[in-house]
Scaffold this motif. Structure first.
Motif, PDB file in Angstrom:
ATOM      1  N   PRO A   1     -24.864  19.755  -3.903  1.00 46.47           N
ATOM      2  CA  PRO A   1     -24.794  18.502  -3.137  1.00 46.47           C
ATOM      3  C   PRO A   1     -23.464  18.400  -2.389  1.00 46.47           C
ATOM      4  O   PRO A   1     -22.425  18.857  -2.859  1.00 46.47           O
ATOM      5  CB  PRO A   1     -24.916  17.418  -4.216  1.00 46.47           C
ATOM      6  N   ASP A   2     -23.518  17.803  -1.239  1.00 44.01           N
ATOM      7  CA  ASP A   2     -22.346  17.688  -0.368  1.00 44.01           C
ATOM      8  C   ASP A   2     -22.036  16.213  -0.142  1.00 44.01           C
ATOM      9  O   ASP A   2     -22.781  15.510   0.537  1.00 44.01           O
ATOM     10  CB  ASP A   2     -22.635  18.392   0.956  1.00 44.01           C
ATOM     11  N   LEU A   3     -20.936  15.735  -0.745  1.00 39.65           N
ATOM     12  CA  LEU A   3     -20.471  14.375  -0.475  1.00 39.65           C
ATOM     13  C   LEU A   3     -19.745  14.412   0.864  1.00 39.65           C
ATOM     14  O   LEU A   3     -18.563  14.727   0.942  1.00 39.65           O
ATOM     15  CB  LEU A   3     -19.540  13.882  -1.583  1.00 39.65           C
ATOM     16  N   HIS A   4     -20.480  14.084   1.910  1.00 43.73           N
ATOM     17  CA  HIS A   4     -19.950  14.293   3.257  1.00 43.73           C
ATOM     18  C   HIS A   4     -19.027  13.157   3.689  1.00 43.73           C
ATOM     19  O   HIS A   4     -18.011  13.398   4.334  1.00 43.73           O
ATOM     20  CB  HIS A   4     -21.107  14.437   4.250  1.00 43.73           C
ATOM     21  N   PHE A   5     -19.406  11.930   3.377  1.00 44.69           N
ATOM     22  CA  PHE A   5     -18.564  10.774   3.689  1.00 44.69           C
ATOM     23  C   PHE A   5     -18.551   9.831   2.493  1.00 44.69           C
ATOM     24  O   PHE A   5     -19.575   9.638   1.830  1.00 44.69           O
ATOM     25  CB  PHE A   5     -19.085  10.006   4.905  1.00 44.69           C
ATOM     26  N   ALA A   6     -17.409   9.223   2.247  1.00 48.95           N
ATOM     27  CA  ALA A   6     -17.291   8.170   1.233  1.00 48.95           C
ATOM     28  C   ALA A   6     -15.972   7.450   1.474  1.00 48.95           C
ATOM     29  O   ALA A   6     -14.953   7.760   0.857  1.00 48.95           O
ATOM     30  CB  ALA A   6     -17.344   8.750  -0.177  1.00 48.95           C
TER      31      ALA A   6
ATOM     32  N   VAL B   1      -9.673   4.641   4.290  1.00 46.23           N
ATOM     33  CA  VAL B   1      -9.221   5.429   3.148  1.00 46.23           C
ATOM     34  C   VAL B   1     -10.436   6.050   2.479  1.00 46.23           C
ATOM     35  O   VAL B   1     -11.445   5.379   2.258  1.00 46.23           O
ATOM     36  CB  VAL B   1      -8.458   4.549   2.122  1.00 46.23           C
ATOM     37  N   GLY B   2     -10.356   7.350   2.151  1.00 43.92           N
ATOM     38  CA  GLY B   2     -11.437   7.990   1.411  1.00 43.92           C
ATOM     39  C   GLY B   2     -11.784   9.354   1.961  1.00 43.92           C
ATOM     40  O   GLY B   2     -10.999   9.990   2.678  1.00 43.92           O
ATOM     41  N   LYS B   3     -12.982   9.808   1.623  1.00 44.63           N
ATOM     42  CA  LYS B   3     -13.481  11.119   2.055  1.00 44.63           C
ATOM     43  C   LYS B   3     -14.098  10.976   3.446  1.00 44.63           C
ATOM     44  O   LYS B   3     -14.999  10.179   3.661  1.00 44.63           O
ATOM     45  CB  LYS B   3     -14.520  11.620   1.049  1.00 44.63           C
ATOM     46  N   ASP B   4     -13.616  11.795   4.375  1.00 49.30           N
ATOM     47  CA  ASP B   4     -14.060  11.667   5.758  1.00 49.30           C
ATOM     48  C   ASP B   4     -13.896  13.017   6.449  1.00 49.30           C
ATOM     49  O   ASP B   4     -13.371  13.970   5.856  1.00 49.30           O
ATOM     50  CB  ASP B   4     -13.218  10.596   6.473  1.00 49.30           C
TER      51      ASP B   4
ATOM     52  N   ASP C   1     -13.735  18.572   6.478  1.00 51.29           N
ATOM     53  CA  ASP C   1     -13.718  17.840   5.210  1.00 51.29           C
ATOM     54  C   ASP C   1     -12.304  17.605   4.687  1.00 51.29           C
ATOM     55  O   ASP C   1     -11.498  18.534   4.577  1.00 51.29           O
ATOM     56  CB  ASP C   1     -14.511  18.603   4.149  1.00 51.29           C
ATOM     57  N   THR C   2     -12.014  16.348   4.304  1.00 52.72           N
ATOM     58  CA  THR C   2     -10.710  16.019   3.735  1.00 52.72           C
ATOM     59  C   THR C   2     -10.706  14.586   3.221  1.00 52.72           C
ATOM     60  O   THR C   2     -11.534  13.765   3.628  1.00 52.72           O
ATOM     61  CB  THR C   2      -9.591  16.180   4.787  1.00 52.72           C
TER      62      THR C   2
ATOM     63  N   TYR D   1      -8.867  14.914  13.588  1.00 49.37           N
ATOM     64  CA  TYR D   1      -8.576  16.070  14.438  1.00 49.37           C
ATOM     65  C   TYR D   1      -9.857  16.626  15.047  1.00 49.37           C
ATOM     66  O   TYR D   1      -9.838  17.174  16.157  1.00 49.37           O
ATOM     67  CB  TYR D   1      -7.887  17.137  13.588  1.00 49.37           C
ATOM     68  N   ASP D   2     -10.987  16.462  14.339  1.00 46.55           N
ATOM     69  CA  ASP D   2     -12.289  16.880  14.862  1.00 46.55           C
ATOM     70  C   ASP D   2     -13.135  15.680  15.287  1.00 46.55           C
ATOM     71  O   ASP D   2     -13.768  15.693  16.334  1.00 46.55           O
ATOM     72  CB  ASP D   2     -13.057  17.679  13.806  1.00 46.55           C
ATOM     73  N   GLN D   3     -13.141  14.640  14.472  1.00 46.37           N
ATOM     74  CA  GLN D   3     -14.035  13.517  14.718  1.00 46.37           C
ATOM     75  C   GLN D   3     -13.593  12.664  15.893  1.00 46.37           C
ATOM     76  O   GLN D   3     -14.406  12.219  16.708  1.00 46.37           O
ATOM     77  CB  GLN D   3     -14.134  12.662  13.448  1.00 46.37           C
ATOM     78  N   PHE D   4     -12.298  12.405  16.000  1.00 46.61           N
ATOM     79  CA  PHE D   4     -11.791  11.524  17.049  1.00 46.61           C
ATOM     80  C   PHE D   4     -11.948  12.158  18.428  1.00 46.61           C
ATOM     81  O   PHE D   4     -12.301  11.489  19.398  1.00 46.61           O
ATOM     82  CB  PHE D   4     -10.321  11.198  16.773  1.00 46.61           C
ATOM     83  N   ILE D   5     -11.698  13.456  18.516  1.00 43.12           N
ATOM     84  CA  ILE D   5     -11.802  14.128  19.809  1.00 43.12           C
ATOM     85  C   ILE D   5     -13.242  14.464  20.150  1.00 43.12           C
ATOM     86  O   ILE D   5     -13.609  14.585  21.311  1.00 43.12           O
ATOM     87  CB  ILE D   5     -10.938  15.408  19.832  1.00 43.12           C
ATOM     88  N   GLY D   6     -14.096  14.596  19.140  1.00 38.54           N
ATOM     89  CA  GLY D   6     -15.511  14.847  19.377  1.00 38.54           C
ATOM     90  C   GLY D   6     -15.914  16.268  19.047  1.00 38.54           C
ATOM     91  O   GLY D   6     -15.100  17.208  19.075  1.00 38.54           O
TER      92      GLY D   6
END
Length: 428
Positions: free
Chosen positions: A187-192, A201-204, A230-231, A208-213
């Protein structure tokens, strides 16, 4: 005439309605305020008398008349000119006489907070708070409490867990594909994450990738990788007037080489300008493990309603990432924020919408290590919420014959590889 004051019929009707509203509101005031009002006004009868006097004085101040046209014998009835609508006077008097007496927060009572839920895991809660408005200065009366929810922003939470079944793609120690059995994947906890206002705050996925697209609307958009994603994060997003927005993020990273090895976090910053024509975005990141810096810039252009294009370029330093002899953990030239081969990489492509149901997506990419890739698909929405996407991908491994310190990212077993994907996606 009411309590010695001559009033027109319309004024009398409005005043009567307002007086009823005042009388209905007073019992709901706290005991101390009711006693204060009663002691100040003398009695409920006196209070009503004062109300009508205030009404008449308000009308007189709001509707001055010329001395030559003053009516010495006012008559009750129709036909007299009305300078201002009584609805406005009623509103002003209600503000003056009711809200200034009861200057305290008014809460919307509900069975509970309103929730917006999505099956995908999105959860957002909102609690409404309405404050009484004050129209006159007060001394000694309680001041309205400030709405903390409006000051700090909306409280949001989002969680997404992925469950996948497919080929394992097991690889030997030298990078060769060993066996390829199909099975349930972990299982992959992708967002939390939790967000209040701009603070998340949390898993996101790293900004660096999401904001720029992401690198286009293709399925395999990381044949030439642009980020690990993932971080755990402590991120702050903000908007600036004029179409500007930004983000700053402290991050843990992930993976053997990406996870921080001390109390010093990775740091990411980004800035975007967005207009009707498209957007221009830049992000920069500092890798605290290997003391390297990487950045990306992106241009999005809306050519027409049907066609949108993008180009994104990345550059990163890699002296420490490539120093396998001097590193405790070898990175082989690829870091958490510079996962491509060499110093630079570029991605470009776009989307063309034939109609509301059919779209063509294309992405081309290359890096400094002589790797090239091409991905193209057609996404067809049969009915709203159900989309079928068919994609073809091509990968050129530039150093397949002679090897490279940056390794075999795609685990390709030949210099040129072609693959295909069919995705059946149901959104609900």
């Amino acid at each position: 005439m009411q309590h010695g004051v001559l009033m027109e019929a319309e004024a009398l009707i409005c005043a009567t309605a307002m007086a009823g509203g005042v009388a209905a509101a007073l019992p709901f005031l706290p005991q101390a305020q009711r006693l204060a009002i009663t002691s100040f006004k003398g009695s409920w009868t006196g209070l009503a008398s004062e109300f009508f006097r205030a009404m008449a004085e308000k009308i007189a101040r709001a509707e001055p008349r010329d001395a030559g046209s003053r009516d010495e014998n006012p008559k009750i009835g129709a036909g007299k000119p009305i300078a201002r609508p009584f609805a406005e006077l009623v509103s002003e008097l209600q503000s003056m006489l009711i809200e200034d007496w009861a200057a305290r927060p008014v809460h919307r009572r509900q069975a509970g907070p309103r929730h917006k839920r999505g099956v995908g895991g999105h959860h957002q809660s909102e609690i409404g708070l309405v404050l009484a408005r004050s129209s006159l200065p007060r001394t000694g009366w309680p001041r309205p409490h400030r709405n903390a929810a409006r000051e700090l922003g909306t409280l949001k939470t989002y969680t997404e867990t992925r469950f996948n079944f497919g080929d394992k793609n097991l690889v030997t120690s030298n990078g060769e594909v060993d066996t390829n059995p199909a099975a349930n994947k972990a299982p992959d906890l992708h967002f939390a994450w939790i967000q209040l206002g701009g603070l998340r705050v949390g898993k996101d996925e790293t900004p660096y990738d999401q904001f720029i697209g992401y690198a286009g609307n293709v399925i395999q958009d990381t044949i030439i990788p642009y980020g690990v994603k993932d971080t755990n994060v402590v991120s702050y997003y903000f908007d600036v007037d004029g179409g500007f927005s930004g983000v700053i993020s402290l991050e843990e990273g992930s993976g053997v080489t990406g996870t921080i090895d001390s109390y010093v976090p990775h740091v990411v910053g980004g800035l975007k300008y967005k207009g009707d024509w498209g957007a221009i975005t830049g992000v920069v990141a500092h890798d605290s493990n290997y003391e390297e810096v990487a950045g990306k810039v992106r241009l999005d252009v809306n050519v027409s309603k049907e066609l949108s294009l993008f180009v994104m370029a990345g550059y990163g330093t890699d002296d420490n990432l490539s120093d396998d002899a001097g590193n405790v953990i070898d990175a082989h030239g690829r870091g958490f924020y510079k996962p491509w081969g060499g110093n630079w990489a570029v991605w470009g492509g776009g989307t063309y919408k034939f109609n509301d149901k059919t779209a063509f997506n294309l992405q081309a990419s290359a890096d400094d290590d002589k790797n090239y890739a091409l991905a193209a698909n057609v996404a067809y929405t049969i009915v709203p919420g159900y989309t079928i996407t068919t994609e073809v991908d091509w990968n050129h491994f530039g150093h397949f014959d002679d090897g490279t310190p940056f390794g075999n990212w795609t685990k390709a077993d030949k210099k040129d590889s072609v693959g295909g994907i069919a995705r059946f996606q149901r959104n609900f």
